[in-house]
Scaffold this active site. Sequence first.
Site, PDB file in Angstrom:
ATOM      1  N   ILE A   1       2.076  10.596   1.950  1.00  0.00           N
ATOM      2  CA  ILE A   1       1.182   9.755   2.735  1.00  0.00           C
ATOM      3  C   ILE A   1       1.403   8.285   2.404  1.00  0.00           C
ATOM      4  O   ILE A   1       1.747   7.940   1.269  1.00  0.00           O
ATOM      5  CB  ILE A   1      -0.303  10.161   2.512  1.00  0.00           C
ATOM      6  N   CYS A   2       1.217   7.432   3.413  1.00  0.00           N
ATOM      7  CA  CYS A   2       1.272   5.988   3.286  1.00  0.00           C
ATOM      8  C   CYS A   2       2.659   5.524   2.827  1.00  0.00           C
ATOM      9  O   CYS A   2       3.633   5.672   3.552  1.00  0.00           O
ATOM     10  CB  CYS A   2       0.151   5.515   2.358  1.00  0.00           C
ATOM     11  N   HIS A   3       2.788   4.975   1.623  1.00  0.00           N
ATOM     12  CA  HIS A   3       4.092   4.578   1.091  1.00  0.00           C
ATOM     13  C   HIS A   3       4.869   5.758   0.496  1.00  0.00           C
ATOM     14  O   HIS A   3       6.030   5.609   0.134  1.00  0.00           O
ATOM     15  CB  HIS A   3       3.932   3.496   0.009  1.00  0.00           C
TER      16      HIS A   3
ATOM     17  N   SER B   1       1.390  11.406   6.715  1.00  0.00           N
ATOM     18  CA  SER B   1       0.296  10.658   7.328  1.00  0.00           C
ATOM     19  C   SER B   1       0.436   9.193   6.951  1.00  0.00           C
ATOM     20  O   SER B   1       1.191   8.846   6.034  1.00  0.00           O
ATOM     21  CB  SER B   1      -1.065  11.199   6.883  1.00  0.00           C
ATOM     22  N   ARG B   2      -0.325   8.338   7.643  1.00  0.00           N
ATOM     23  CA  ARG B   2      -0.145   6.889   7.524  1.00  0.00           C
ATOM     24  C   ARG B   2      -0.925   6.218   6.405  1.00  0.00           C
ATOM     25  O   ARG B   2      -0.419   5.296   5.763  1.00  0.00           O
ATOM     26  CB  ARG B   2      -0.557   6.199   8.837  1.00  0.00           C
TER      27      ARG B   2
END
Length: 184
Positions: free
Chosen positions: A112-114, A165-166
């Site tokens: 997720i994310c980075h 996911s972001r």
Amino acid sequence: MGSLQHAKALIIVNNWGIEETEMTRPLDDLRKAGATVTLAAPNADEIATVEHDRHESASYAPDAILDDVDSADYDMLIVPGGTCNVDRLRINPKAISLAQEFAKAKKPIAAICHGPWLLVNAGLTSGKTLTSCRYIAADVENSGGVYRDQELLIDDSQDWRLITSRNPGDLDAFVDAIESTLSD
């Protein structure tokens, strides 16, 4: 979601700079569902988390040291975000090899994310469709991955599942996809 009492997940992080909820939501939710979850970091020091990538947050004790974990002992790899967390994790040889071992063994990876930055450096994003925070979209694309700005992406190509996911706002969908995958 049903019991995950036989599921074993590995969450890998650096010892500082982790976006707290991106680590604690999968960790806590999976444990509540009955899964065995190991939180591993490069050393035994406390894991210092952050909120919104810049505000100090809580610290946690790791369950294991990265060099001591074996991918064969787990069903899934989870990589939380946090800019500093993954910036360091993506150059850690053990973290890179763990990601590669999970993919080679056709075991799912959730990032997720980075978090997908680690997968870029591990050479695992080429041909995969994934999401991440927008700051690394060019890195995903330059590595041969297909970037999409979506809450959740699940890519089963190349015979292994990638769940992405972001950001923390996507955690409900992210954790649900992890739990669903582990209960299959």
